[in-house]
Every structure is written in structure tokens, then in C-alpha cells.
Design a protein around this motif. Structure first.
Motif, PDB file in Angstrom:
ATOM      1  N   ALA A 120      29.960  45.042  41.742  1.00 22.30           N
ATOM      2  CA  ALA A 120      29.633  44.144  40.254  1.00 22.30           C
ATOM      3  C   ALA A 120      30.317  43.219  40.859  1.00 22.30           C
ATOM      4  CB  ALA A 120      30.232  45.230  39.350  1.00 22.30           C
ATOM      5  N   VAL A 121      32.375  43.392  41.501  1.00 23.43           N
ATOM      6  CA  VAL A 121      33.319  42.847  41.369  1.00 23.43           C
ATOM      7  C   VAL A 121      32.537  41.336  42.602  1.00 23.43           C
ATOM      8  CG1 VAL A 121      35.744  42.122  41.877  1.00 23.43           C
ATOM      9  CG2 VAL A 121      35.274  44.075  40.551  1.00 23.43           C
ATOM     10  N   LEU A 122      31.603  41.619  43.470  1.00 25.67           N
ATOM     11  CA  LEU A 122      31.430  40.476  44.505  1.00 25.67           C
ATOM     12  C   LEU A 122      30.291  39.613  43.798  1.00 25.67           C
ATOM     13  CD1 LEU A 122      32.367  40.870  47.300  1.00 25.67           C
ATOM     14  CD2 LEU A 122      32.787  42.771  46.106  1.00 25.67           C
ATOM     15  N   LYS A 123      30.007  39.952  43.331  1.00 25.94           N
ATOM     16  CA  LYS A 123      28.384  39.565  42.683  1.00 25.94           C
ATOM     17  C   LYS A 123      29.178  38.227  41.819  1.00 25.94           C
ATOM     18  CE  LYS A 123      24.683  40.591  43.235  1.00 25.94           C
ATOM     19  NZ  LYS A 123      23.594  39.612  44.134  1.00 25.94           N
ATOM     20  N   VAL A 124      30.057  38.002  40.800  1.00 21.77           N
ATOM     21  CA  VAL A 124      30.746  37.829  39.462  1.00 21.77           C
ATOM     22  C   VAL A 124      31.268  36.420  40.477  1.00 21.77           C
ATOM     23  CG1 VAL A 124      31.833  37.032  37.672  1.00 21.77           C
ATOM     24  CG2 VAL A 124      31.031  38.875  37.837  1.00 21.77           C
ATOM     25  N   HIS A 125      32.835  37.199  41.479  1.00 24.80           N
ATOM     26  CA  HIS A 125      33.945  36.526  42.119  1.00 24.80           C
ATOM     27  C   HIS A 125      32.806  36.097  43.031  1.00 24.80           C
ATOM     28  CE1 HIS A 125      36.945  37.659  39.701  1.00 24.80           C
ATOM     29  NE2 HIS A 125      36.610  38.727  39.486  1.00 24.80           N
ATOM     30  N   HIS A 150      38.156  26.950  43.073  1.00 25.13           N
ATOM     31  CA  HIS A 150      38.103  28.435  42.628  1.00 25.13           C
ATOM     32  C   HIS A 150      38.896  29.140  42.437  1.00 25.13           C
ATOM     33  CE1 HIS A 150      34.497  26.517  45.231  1.00 25.13           C
ATOM     34  NE2 HIS A 150      34.634  25.744  46.216  1.00 25.13           N
ATOM     35  N   MET A 151      39.513  29.396  41.599  1.00 29.23           N
ATOM     36  CA  MET A 151      40.195  30.760  41.541  1.00 29.23           C
ATOM     37  C   MET A 151      40.007  32.151  42.130  1.00 29.23           C
ATOM     38  SD  MET A 151      41.577  28.657  39.322  1.00 29.23           S
ATOM     39  CE  MET A 151      43.046  29.430  38.462  1.00 29.23           C
ATOM     40  N   THR A 152      41.162  31.634  43.369  1.00 27.12           N
ATOM     41  CA  THR A 152      41.485  32.967  44.247  1.00 27.12           C
ATOM     42  C   THR A 152      42.512  33.552  43.581  1.00 27.12           C
ATOM     43  OG1 THR A 152      41.712  33.375  46.628  1.00 27.12           O
ATOM     44  CG2 THR A 152      42.903  31.123  45.887  1.00 27.12           C
ATOM     45  N   SER A 153      43.144  34.488  44.419  1.00 32.66           N
ATOM     46  CA  SER A 153      44.126  35.535  44.215  1.00 32.66           C
ATOM     47  C   SER A 153      44.778  35.859  45.440  1.00 32.66           C
ATOM     48  CB  SER A 153      43.490  37.074  43.372  1.00 32.66           C
ATOM     49  OG  SER A 153      44.346  38.116  43.007  1.00 32.66           O
ATOM     50  N   THR A 154      46.440  35.987  44.942  1.00 30.03           N
ATOM     51  CA  THR A 154      46.904  36.941  45.641  1.00 30.03           C
ATOM     52  C   THR A 154      46.510  38.129  46.060  1.00 30.03           C
ATOM     53  OG1 THR A 154      48.435  37.359  44.301  1.00 30.03           O
ATOM     54  CG2 THR A 154      49.589  35.466  45.214  1.00 30.03           C
ATOM     55  N   SER A 155      46.124  38.882  45.782  1.00 26.42           N
ATOM     56  CA  SER A 155      45.441  40.426  45.698  1.00 26.42           C
ATOM     57  C   SER A 155      44.941  40.081  47.144  1.00 26.42           C
ATOM     58  CB  SER A 155      44.596  41.294  44.394  1.00 26.42           C
ATOM     59  OG  SER A 155      45.676  40.824  43.424  1.00 26.42           O
ATOM     60  N   ALA A 168      38.468  41.662  48.712  1.00 24.60           N
ATOM     61  CA  ALA A 168      37.945  40.909  50.065  1.00 24.60           C
ATOM     62  C   ALA A 168      37.254  39.717  48.593  1.00 24.60           C
ATOM     63  CB  ALA A 168      36.741  42.176  49.606  1.00 24.60           C
ATOM     64  N   ALA A 169      36.544  39.702  47.310  1.00 23.96           N
ATOM     65  CA  ALA A 169      36.013  38.416  46.507  1.00 23.96           C
ATOM     66  C   ALA A 169      36.737  37.522  47.056  1.00 23.96           C
ATOM     67  CB  ALA A 169      35.709  38.911  45.784  1.00 23.96           C
TER      68      ALA A 169
END
Length: 305
Positions: A120-125, A150-155, A168-169
Motif C-alpha cells: 500500500a505504501v509503495l503504491k501511493v508514494h 517529489h516529496m522524499t523523507s529523511t526516513s 524504501a519508497a
């Protein structure tokens, strides 16, 4: 009066019914853009569908004298993402920019993560950013102009516990952005990433059980989504034409340009390597340059200004 920074540009913002996306949409409209406000109106974990949030932001923009249209298609489906781009073309006659901001969270420690939580998370992001970018790419190519954020993240850039799917996304989105920048630079199309620090419902689930946790959340709450918007608007502007393939972090009043992977050290043996010589020579040589198992909070360890 000087012309506004993104005057008459048609820009799609996904996940714009609240939080960071809403502030992007409002700031873009204030600077003259015609905005497609996309939001399916789902919960943080992706459930539900409500046209209200997107329309409410459109109403805010129109009340301030701007132009906007609401869209409730899902970025996680290729045909629906194409409809979002088509909405811009149908309403405003062109498309000039896409901000891939839509996102959900399904946090779980890796050894407990389900296939559905991963997917689900990979699909959206990641898939969503690809679907949106791909749907816009040919229009950008034909008009020889366009910009992606594109909004990435320090995560993903650094790391965090319990977010293997999200990390990963988000790191994948950095690779996607760089590839778009390389492939489409000849058509004057730019692609950059922003990793935001901001209080929103996406991180509203952070625990506040201890005084330390409460203090941490209080600091994060100072970092409002509106702090991210100036960089996003600037990157959509033609005046940022020399900025392409970059990764930025915004934390309250700070903007960081992030590094990208490059070689740190090398070792070589003229006769080649065996598993034993890797153990005896290569790994000990590298050990002093190993990166620690840092989390985002370990690297950004000081209070924001």
C-alpha cells in the motif's frame, strides 16, 4: 507591480486537501498559479474517500481571488493518475508542474510488516509519483518545459525505525527524480526532491507518553507545513531553471542541500580478491569509514531555528 513568480502556470499538487499539500496549493495560487488540488480524502493509512478536503482548499483559493479545481482521483492507479493530468488540461488547457506530495503511512517493525502494509505504501508514494510524472512527461516534452517536485523523507535518505515500506519508497523517489532529471533535461524539464520536517497528521501518531516525547512533539509542532511551501514554489518557477536533480531538506527556517552517494574509500589487490582477503584486508581497511546506524533524529540532532 512585479509579475508573480509562477503567474499562469498550471500546477498539480497531489495530497493537497490538508497539511503540506494544502499549504503548497495556497502558496502557488498566491503566486499566480492555476492549481489542480488533488486529494482522495482518505485517512492517514489510506482508507476512505471524501471529496470535501480538496474542494475546501479550492474554495479557499477562489475566495482569495485565485484559480483552482478539485480532483479526487487516486495517484496509486495509473489510469486514475492520467485523469488527474487530464483534469489540468480540461480545466486550464495545459500543465506546467507536478508536485508529488500524496502519501500514506503503515508503520510497522520490519519483521512484523505485512505484504499489504508494504504494498500500500509503495503504491501511493513510489508508484504514484511514477504514474503522475509519466502522465505529465509527454506534455512537458512537447512544450519543452515543465517541473517536478517529489516529496522524499529523511526516513529514506537517512533511516528510521518501523518504516521499511515508507523509507524504501522515499529513497526510491530520489532515484526516480534523478532519472527524470537526466532523461528530460534536453527538453528543459526539471525534477527535484524535498524532504520536509513539518507537523501534520502524517506524523500525528508519534507517541507522547513521556516528558521527553512530549518535548520532542512540541518542537515538531513549531515546524508548520507553511515553512516548506516557499521552496516548493521557487522550484516551480522558471527562475530556478539551473536547479535540477537536487535533494533538499526543509526544517523550520533551515534549508539543506543533501549529499548524494559518491565513493568514500577504495582498496585494490593486483591479483584480485578472495573471500578470505576481503575479510582480512578490504573490510578492515573500510571499517574506519563505515557509516553508523543513524536515524534521522541522530543526524538532525539540534533544535531547529
Amino acid at each position: 507591480m512585479s509579475e508573480k513568480l509562477v503567474q499562469d502556470k498550471v500546477i498539480i499538487v497531489t495530497g493537497a486537501g490538508g497539511g503540506i499539500g494544502r499549504d503548497f496549493a495556497l502558496a502557488l495560487a498566491k503566486e499566480g498559479a492555476k492549481v489542480v488540488v488533488n486529494d482522495i480524502g482518505a485517512s492517514v493509512t489510506g482508507e476512505g474517500n471524501d471529496a470535501g478536503p480538496a474542494q475546501k482548499v479550492v474554495d479557499e483559493i477562489k475566495a482569495a481571488g485565485g484559480q483552482a479545481v478539485a480532483n479526487t482521483d487516486s495517484v496509486a492507479d495509473a489510469s486514475a493518475a492520467a485523469k488527474i493530468v487530464q483534469s489540468a488540461l480540461d480545466t486550464f488547457g495545459r500543465i506546467d508542474g507536478v508536485i508529488n506530495n500524496a502519501g500514506i503511512l503503515r508503520d510497522r517493525m520490519f519483521h512484523k510488516m505485512s505484504l499489504d502494509e508494504w504494498d500500500a505504501v509503495l503504491k501511493v508514494h513510489l508508484y504514484g509519483s511514477y504514474y503522475m510524472s509519466r502522465a505529465a512527461a509527454n506534455h512537458f516534452k512537447e512544450q519543452e518545459s515543465g517541473a517536478f517536485v517529489h516529496m522524499t523523507s529523511t526516513s529514506g535518505l537517512i533511516g528510521n525505525n518501523g518504516q521499511a515500506n515508507y523509507a524504501a519508497a522515499k529513497l526510491g523517489m530520489m532515484g526516480l527524480s534523478k532519472s527524470i532529471a537526466l532523461d528530460m533535461q534536453r527538453y528543459n524539464v526539471r525534477s527535484n526532491c524535498i524532504a520536509p520536517f513539518a507537523w501534520s497528521r502524517m506524523i500525528g501518531s508519534i507517541p507522547t507518553d513521556t516528558p521527553e516525547q512530549q518535548a520532542r512533539v512540541a518542537k515538531i509542532q513549531q515546524m508548520t507545513p507553511a515553512k516548506i511551501a516557499p521552496l516548493a514554489v521557487a522550484l516551480m518557477s522558471d527562475k530556478a531553471k539551473d536547479t535540477n536533480g537536487q535533494v533538499f531538506v526543509v526544517r523550520n527556517n533551515e534549508i539543506f542541500l543533501m549529499s548524494q552517494p559518491r565513493p568514500v574509500r577504495s582498496v585494490q589487490r593486483s591479483e584480485g580478491w578472495t573471500p578470505e582477503t576481503v575479510i582480512e584486508h578490504a573490510l578492515p581497511a573500510f571499517k574506519g569509514s563505515y557509516f553508523g546506524l543513524d536515524k534521522s533524529g541522530d543526524v538532525f540532532s539540534w533544535d531547529p531555528v
